[in-house]
Scaffold this motif. Structure first.
Motif, short mmCIF file in Angstrom:
data_model
loop_
_atom_site.label_atom_id
_atom_site.label_comp_id
_atom_site.label_asym_id
_atom_site.label_seq_id
_atom_site.Cartn_x
_atom_site.Cartn_y
_atom_site.Cartn_z
N ARG A 32 0.84 -1.19 0.00
CA ARG A 32 0.00 0.00 0.00
C ARG A 32 0.87 1.24 0.00
O ARG A 32 0.61 2.23 -0.69
CB ARG A 32 -0.90 0.02 1.25
N PHE A 35 2.55 1.86 -3.34
CA PHE A 35 1.57 2.16 -4.38
C PHE A 35 0.99 3.56 -4.21
O PHE A 35 0.87 4.33 -5.17
CB PHE A 35 0.44 1.13 -4.31
N THR A 36 0.62 3.86 -2.96
CA THR A 36 -0.05 5.13 -2.71
C THR A 36 0.93 6.29 -2.61
O THR A 36 0.59 7.43 -2.93
CB THR A 36 -0.84 5.03 -1.38
N TYR A 37 2.13 6.00 -2.12
CA TYR A 37 3.13 7.05 -1.95
C TYR A 37 4.40 6.63 -2.66
O TYR A 37 5.38 6.22 -2.03
CB TYR A 37 3.40 7.26 -0.45
N CYS A 105 -0.61 3.20 6.47
CA CYS A 105 -0.89 2.01 5.66
C CYS A 105 -1.11 0.79 6.54
O CYS A 105 -1.96 -0.06 6.23
CB CYS A 105 0.26 1.76 4.68
N CYS A 108 -4.57 0.99 7.77
CA CYS A 108 -5.53 0.62 6.73
C CYS A 108 -5.60 -0.89 6.58
O CYS A 108 -6.69 -1.46 6.45
CB CYS A 108 -5.13 1.23 5.37
#
Lengths: 142, 142
Positions: A32, A35-37, A105, A108
């Motif tokens: 995560r 991917f997100t950062y 993350c 999450c």
């Protein structure tokens, strides 16, 4: 920032649930993160960061095992994480802002896997806990 | 974050140079903060924030006094600022990010008014000190 008794209990309780799956949670949290950062990938030029890469899984385990150590030593995070603190300060030098991102993350992933257990109280306790861990890991930077 | 002996010496040294002008430094830092980071004005709807405002001067005096108190008790900042810590946690609830902003502005003021004093080492120590104060003031938020 100190954890109250209730918060410590919440951290320990969630950890008990997570324990059988820490490798998966660890790998997922890192995935995560990257991917997100995407800027966080800068610290892993030597890794294969694709989904289900063994390196990702291995590193996820390392991270979660360290967190497990912290859970076992909630009354002395500094003592428990002293070597990691030095590692991050003198060698890794991960910019402190990234600890917030990884913590987020992890939260999450925990929420996704354990929706019923991740009550607002548990969420707050884990956020405080991961903040404390991050503080310890960046304490010796300067 | 722990202040080394050198850090403490540096911070005390700077504040000795600032001396009786601490109030002006405080007022200047606040004014700069409101100008550079307008979102910080949100906490002062009841203030006249125009240049030279008496209220800003008065508040700068308060902020400076607290910093001097912290310097005078640099071995136990948490103890010295305990009441302020409660105030910020229970009443003021200033978002923690703003402490960094005010700290930055204070550093800028020191740099402008005391350029020779702000060597890289002293800069680092002062920044660490201001971070430590911010941490104490937000320690009881949760």
């Amino acid at each position: 920032m100190t954890l109250t008794q209730a918060e410590k209990a919440a951290v320990v309780a969630i950890w008990a649930k997570v324990a059988p799956q820490i490798d998966a949670i660890g790998a997922e949290s890192l995935e995560r993160l990257f991917f997100t950062y995407p800027q966080t990938k800068t610290y892993f030029p030597h890794f294969d960061l694709s989904h289900s890469s063994p390196q990702l899984r291995g590193h996820g385990s390392k991270v979660m095992n360290a967190i497990g150590e912290a859970v076992k030593n909630l009354d002395d995070l500094r003592g428990a994480l002293v070597k990691l603190s030095e590692l991050h300060a003198y060698i890794l030098r991960v910019d402190p802002v990234n600890f917030k991102l990884l913590s987020h993350c992890i939260l999450c992933s925990l929420a996704a896997h354990y929706p019923k257990d991740f009550t607002p109280e548990a969420h707050a306790a884990w956020d405080k806990f991961l903040s404390s861990v991050s503080s310890v890991l960046t304490e010796k930077y300067r | 974050m722990v202040l080394s002996a050198a850090d403490k010496t540096n911070v005390k040294g700077v504040f000795a140079k600032i001396g009786g002008q601490a109030e002006e430094y405080g007022a200047d830092a606040l004014a700069r903060m409101f100008a550079t980071y307008p979102q910080t004005k949100t906490y002062f709807p009841h203030f006249d924030l125009s240049p030279g405002s008496a209220q800003v001067k008065g508040h700068g005096k308060k902020v400076a006094a607290a910093l001097v108190e912290a310097v005078n008790n640099i071995d136990d900042i948490a103890g010295a600022l305990s009441k302020l810590s409660d105030l910020h946690a229970q009443k003021l609830r200033v978002d923690p990010v703003n402490f960094k902003l005010l700290g930055q502005c204070f550093l800028v003021v020191v740099a402008i008014r005391n350029p020779a004093a702000l060597t890289p080492e002293v800069h680092a120590s002062l920044d660490k000190f201001l971070c430590a104060v911010g941490t104490v003031l937000t320690a009881k938020y949760r």
